[in-house]
Design an enzyme around this catalytic site. Structure first.
Site, PDB file in Angstrom:
ATOM      1  N   LYS A 119       0.811  -1.219   0.000  1.00 28.46           N
ATOM      2  CA  LYS A 119       0.000   0.000   0.000  1.00 28.46           C
ATOM      3  C   LYS A 119       0.846   1.271   0.000  1.00 28.46           C
ATOM      4  O   LYS A 119       0.478   2.269  -0.610  1.00 28.46           O
ATOM      5  CB  LYS A 119      -0.951   0.002   1.194  1.00 28.46           C
ATOM      6  CG  LYS A 119      -2.041  -1.051   1.090  1.00 28.46           C
ATOM      7  CD  LYS A 119      -3.051  -0.919   2.215  1.00 28.46           C
ATOM      8  CE  LYS A 119      -4.185  -1.921   2.045  1.00 28.46           C
ATOM      9  NZ  LYS A 119      -5.227  -1.759   3.079  1.00 28.46           N
ATOM     10  N   LYS A 159      -7.471  -7.523  -8.850  1.00 30.45           N
ATOM     11  CA  LYS A 159      -8.759  -7.735  -8.190  1.00 30.45           C
ATOM     12  C   LYS A 159      -9.695  -6.554  -8.424  1.00 30.45           C
ATOM     13  O   LYS A 159      -9.239  -5.412  -8.527  1.00 30.45           O
ATOM     14  CB  LYS A 159      -8.550  -7.903  -6.678  1.00 30.45           C
ATOM     15  CG  LYS A 159      -8.055  -9.268  -6.257  1.00 30.45           C
ATOM     16  CD  LYS A 159      -7.853  -9.340  -4.764  1.00 30.45           C
ATOM     17  CE  LYS A 159      -9.164  -9.229  -4.009  1.00 30.45           C
ATOM     18  NZ  LYS A 159      -8.991  -9.385  -2.542  1.00 30.45           N
ATOM     19  N   LYS A 197     -12.612  -1.224  -4.812  1.00 27.21           N
ATOM     20  CA  LYS A 197     -13.322   0.034  -4.560  1.00 27.21           C
ATOM     21  C   LYS A 197     -12.458   1.236  -4.890  1.00 27.21           C
ATOM     22  O   LYS A 197     -12.967   2.312  -5.187  1.00 27.21           O
ATOM     23  CB  LYS A 197     -13.728   0.115  -3.087  1.00 27.21           C
ATOM     24  CG  LYS A 197     -14.773  -0.880  -2.652  1.00 27.21           C
ATOM     25  CD  LYS A 197     -15.088  -0.748  -1.172  1.00 27.21           C
ATOM     26  CE  LYS A 197     -13.938  -1.249  -0.312  1.00 27.21           C
ATOM     27  NZ  LYS A 197     -14.232  -1.193   1.127  1.00 27.21           N
TER      28      LYS A 197
END
Length: 345
Positions: free
Chosen positions: A122, A207, A210
């Site tokens: 991240k 994947k 959102k």
């Protein structure tokens, strides 16, 4: 559930949650939400939260966060989580999460944290400018679990490492402060059924997310029929017709994603899908996929739209859920305060 650790005698409890960082999508539903619903029939107490404290670890819009929490709660209910049987709440509405988090920060070890791979993923190359919260949020995740003495946690592949950390922290606390007693259970993973791994409609190697900047990369649970059909029509494919065997999908990520999605939506197998559509092009397959997606999502999106249009109902669900969650969390933290030696009058 019958596989709770034998050394812990407390009640079976299930804890899970999702970040309110954007609208929930079909991947969230097929990968997690769908599987939460039958957990309510296991006899375990269920706690499902919108983890808004975790949402603060990256840049976010404070003005939008409350409505995003409401959106997560609405999606939970629309997907079949019953607020009469399960606590649906905002993580931040239960301050015991934050209090236990600090205690567990002092139990966890730097070496454990440095092994967490998601921080590296991240933060990327700019890790020194990332927030401290992004580095330590797996400890908050442990607090989310242990503040309820949860015995079972639904996990996907990307969360197994964090659950292991929660178990390490629980074991260390028991050893350091338990006085020979098992204070915290070592939470057991509930491995979710290996359903479709739903990938981005724009890149079959990633994947569905959102946080993807393109809304066309995902099918949101609140999308209407026209939007779903348009997104599937635009979904990335390749020029070859569909193969007749699953092996032929292995080097074709976009084709594999769409075929797997159709199988999940229709409750059939990849092999059965290819038996029906093998040799055909995407021009014939995509309309059928869109039809299946619209039929599958319609009941969820309709209920979501009804709920999200009634802010008072959602707020009432969140308030009741937080009250139930606090009923479980407050005595746990009171016990932990005594065990770590906090002063009290």
């Amino acid at each position: 559930m019958s596989d709770a650790p034998q050394t812990y005698s407390g009640p079976d409890r299930i804890l899970s949650g999702m970040q309110p960082t954007g609208g929930l999508h079909l991947g969230n539903y097929l990968g997690a939400l769908k599987n939460w619903v039958p957990m309510q029939d296991t006899g375990a107490e269920c706690f499902f939260c919108a983890v808004d404290m975790h949402a603060m670890t990256v840049e976010y819009d404070p003005a939008a966060l409350p409505d995003r929490v409401r959106g997560v709660a609405a999606a939970y209910v629309a997907a079949g989580v019953d607020p009469e049987r399960s606590a649906i709440f905002a993580q931040s509405a239960v301050p015991e999460h934050a209090e236990l988090n600090w205690i567990l920060q002092c139990v966890a070890r730097m070496g454990w944290m440095e092994r967490m791979t998601q921080f590296k993923d991240k933060a990327g190359k700019d890790s020194e400018r990332a927030s401290v919260g992004l580095f330590t949020y797996p400890v908050l995740m442990a607090a989310d679990i242990l503040v309820y003495k949860a015995t079972h946690v639904p996990v996907g592949d990307d969360q197994k490492q964090h659950l292991e950390l929660s178990r390490d922290i629980a074991a260390r606390f028991n050893r350091d402060f338990g006085g020979g007693e098992i204070v915290f259970p070592l939470p057991e993973p509930v491995i979710l059924p290996t359903g479709a791994r739903v990938m981005s409609l724009k890149d079959g190697t990633k994947k569905m997310s959102k946080s993807d900047p393109s809304d066309n990369a995902r099918i949101n649970l609140h999308d209407d029929a026209d939007t779903i059909a348009k997104k599937i029509k635009k979904a990335k494919t390749d020029p070859e017709p569909l193969p007749e065997t699953a092996q032929g999908l292995e080097t074709r990520p976009e084709a594999k994603n769409l075929v797997g999605l159709y199988a999940a939506l229709t409750g059939t197998s990849v092999e059965a899908v290819l038996a029906e559509f093998g040799g055909e092009g995407f021009g014939a397959f995509k309309p059928k996929l869109a039809e299946a997606a619209v039929s599958y999502i319609a009941p969820i999106s309709e209920e979501y739209a009804r709920l999200i249009g009634d802010k008072a109902e959602i707020d009432a669900i969140l308030k009741r859920g937080a009250e139930r969650a606090r009923e479980a969390a407050v005595p746990v933290v009171a016990e932990i305060r005594d065990r770590v030696g906090y002063w009290r009058p």
